[in-house]
Scaffold this motif. Structure first.
Motif, mmCIF file in Angstrom:
data_model
loop_
_atom_site.group_PDB
_atom_site.id
_atom_site.type_symbol
_atom_site.label_atom_id
_atom_site.label_comp_id
_atom_site.label_asym_id
_atom_site.label_seq_id
_atom_site.Cartn_x
_atom_site.Cartn_y
_atom_site.Cartn_z
ATOM 1 N N ILE A 46 -41.028 -63.575 -47.793
ATOM 2 C CA ILE A 46 -41.806 -62.341 -47.658
ATOM 3 C C ILE A 46 -41.507 -61.431 -48.841
ATOM 4 N N GLN A 47 -42.568 -61.040 -49.539
ATOM 5 C CA GLN A 47 -42.450 -60.165 -50.708
ATOM 6 C C GLN A 47 -43.054 -58.787 -50.432
ATOM 7 N N TYR A 48 -44.099 -58.768 -49.609
ATOM 8 C CA TYR A 48 -44.844 -57.531 -49.365
ATOM 9 C C TYR A 48 -45.078 -57.385 -47.863
ATOM 10 N N PHE A 49 -44.951 -56.176 -47.371
ATOM 11 C CA PHE A 49 -45.236 -55.942 -45.954
ATOM 12 C C PHE A 49 -45.649 -54.496 -45.743
ATOM 13 N N SER A 50 -46.424 -54.301 -44.687
ATOM 14 C CA SER A 50 -46.872 -52.963 -44.297
ATOM 15 C C SER A 50 -47.072 -52.957 -42.796
ATOM 16 N N ILE A 51 -47.032 -51.775 -42.227
ATOM 17 C CA ILE A 51 -47.284 -51.608 -40.799
ATOM 18 C C ILE A 51 -48.197 -50.399 -40.610
ATOM 19 N N VAL A 52 -49.118 -50.530 -39.667
ATOM 20 C CA VAL A 52 -50.015 -49.436 -39.304
ATOM 21 C C VAL A 52 -49.905 -49.242 -37.800
ATOM 22 N N HIS A 53 -49.527 -48.041 -37.389
ATOM 23 C CA HIS A 53 -49.478 -47.687 -35.961
ATOM 24 C C HIS A 53 -50.783 -47.009 -35.593
ATOM 25 N N TYR A 54 -51.237 -47.239 -34.369
ATOM 26 C CA TYR A 54 -52.477 -46.605 -33.930
ATOM 27 C C TYR A 54 -52.554 -46.578 -32.416
ATOM 28 N N ASN A 55 -53.513 -45.811 -31.935
ATOM 29 C CA ASN A 55 -53.768 -45.679 -30.510
ATOM 30 C C ASN A 55 -55.103 -46.348 -30.201
ATOM 31 N N PRO A 56 -55.101 -47.449 -29.446
ATOM 32 C CA PRO A 56 -56.348 -48.155 -29.171
ATOM 33 C C PRO A 56 -57.174 -47.518 -28.058
ATOM 34 N N HIS A 57 -56.636 -46.512 -27.393
ATOM 35 C CA HIS A 57 -57.321 -45.901 -26.250
ATOM 36 C C HIS A 57 -58.352 -44.889 -26.716
ATOM 37 N N ILE A 58 -59.529 -44.990 -26.166
ATOM 38 C CA ILE A 58 -60.603 -44.042 -26.487
ATOM 39 C C ILE A 58 -60.211 -42.639 -26.040
ATOM 40 N N SER A 59 -59.478 -42.550 -24.946
ATOM 41 C CA SER A 59 -59.105 -41.239 -24.406
ATOM 42 C C SER A 59 -57.913 -40.618 -25.145
ATOM 43 N N ASN A 60 -57.369 -41.324 -26.140
ATOM 44 C CA ASN A 60 -56.191 -40.876 -26.892
ATOM 45 C C ASN A 60 -54.949 -40.703 -26.026
ATOM 46 N N SER A 61 -54.916 -41.373 -24.892
ATOM 47 C CA SER A 61 -53.712 -41.323 -24.062
ATOM 48 C C SER A 61 -52.800 -42.476 -24.459
ATOM 49 N N GLY A 62 -51.519 -42.287 -24.357
ATOM 50 C CA GLY A 62 -50.580 -43.374 -24.604
ATOM 51 C C GLY A 62 -49.910 -43.361 -25.962
ATOM 52 N N GLY A 63 -50.319 -42.522 -26.865
ATOM 53 C CA GLY A 63 -49.646 -42.431 -28.163
ATOM 54 C C GLY A 63 -49.952 -43.592 -29.087
ATOM 55 N N ASN A 64 -49.287 -43.613 -30.216
ATOM 56 C CA ASN A 64 -49.493 -44.639 -31.250
ATOM 57 C C ASN A 64 -48.477 -45.767 -31.120
ATOM 58 N N GLN A 65 -48.456 -46.394 -29.963
ATOM 59 C CA GLN A 65 -47.500 -47.474 -29.745
ATOM 60 C C GLN A 65 -47.998 -48.817 -30.249
ATOM 61 N N SER A 66 -49.301 -48.979 -30.357
ATOM 62 C CA SER A 66 -49.865 -50.235 -30.850
ATOM 63 C C SER A 66 -49.692 -50.286 -32.367
ATOM 64 N N PHE A 67 -49.624 -51.498 -32.897
ATOM 65 C CA PHE A 67 -49.438 -51.614 -34.350
ATOM 66 C C PHE A 67 -49.943 -52.955 -34.865
ATOM 67 N N SER A 68 -50.200 -52.982 -36.151
ATOM 68 C CA SER A 68 -50.480 -54.220 -36.881
ATOM 69 C C SER A 68 -49.482 -54.291 -38.026
ATOM 70 N N LEU A 69 -48.834 -55.440 -38.164
ATOM 71 C CA LEU A 69 -47.824 -55.679 -39.198
ATOM 72 C C LEU A 69 -48.313 -56.827 -40.070
ATOM 73 N N CYS A 70 -48.343 -56.596 -41.360
ATOM 74 C CA CYS A 70 -48.772 -57.638 -42.306
ATOM 75 C C CYS A 70 -47.589 -58.008 -43.193
ATOM 76 N N THR A 71 -47.311 -59.297 -43.315
ATOM 77 C CA THR A 71 -46.270 -59.787 -44.219
ATOM 78 C C THR A 71 -46.871 -60.882 -45.089
#
Length: 124
Positions: A46-71
């Motif tokens: 692994i040379q490069y990596f990034s992470i993006v946190h986000y909230n998949p809920h339309i109602s914006n409830s639950g915070g940014n616990q979901s994420f996508s990690l790319c390596t």
């Protein structure tokens, strides 16, 4: 040191130096082989990596616990790992990346994390 030396002593001294140079050359060759072998191994690490946190809920409830990690390795091969937390569930997805291209469709967040990771190459 040479001024007071006898011819036989000079010959022995030069012979020792020649042996030392020979050994140094052999050590240098071993070091080159070692470096070359490990350099090629590290290209697939692994040379490069990034992470993006986000909230998949339309109602914006639950915070940014979901994420996508790319390596990605040096050839931009790797994966995107996506974890989506919902109120009742947790789903995990893994998508392969080859030469910087996904093998299947990406969500907006997955595309964002891939773009972010690919952009790191130009800074190194």
């Amino acid at each position: 040191a040479f001024g007071n030396s006898k011819p036989k002593e000079l010959e022995q001294l030069l012979h020792r130096y020649a042996l030392d140079v020979n050994k140094s050359n052999k050590d240098l060759e071993l070091l080159k082989q070692f470096t070359s072998k490990h350099y090629s191994l590290f290209q697939s690490a692994i040379q490069y990596f990034s992470i993006v946190h986000y909230n998949p809920h339309i109602s914006n409830s639950g915070g940014n616990q979901s994420f996508s990690l790319c390596t990605l390795d040096n050839d931009f091969n790797g994966y995107i790992l996506t974890v989506i937390f919902t109120n009742n569930n947790c789903n995990t997805f893994c998508k392969e990346i080859k030469k910087g291209k996904p093998n299947q469709g990406l969500s907006i967040e997955e595309q964002a994390v891939l773009d972010k990771t690919l952009s790191k190459k130009k800074y190194l």
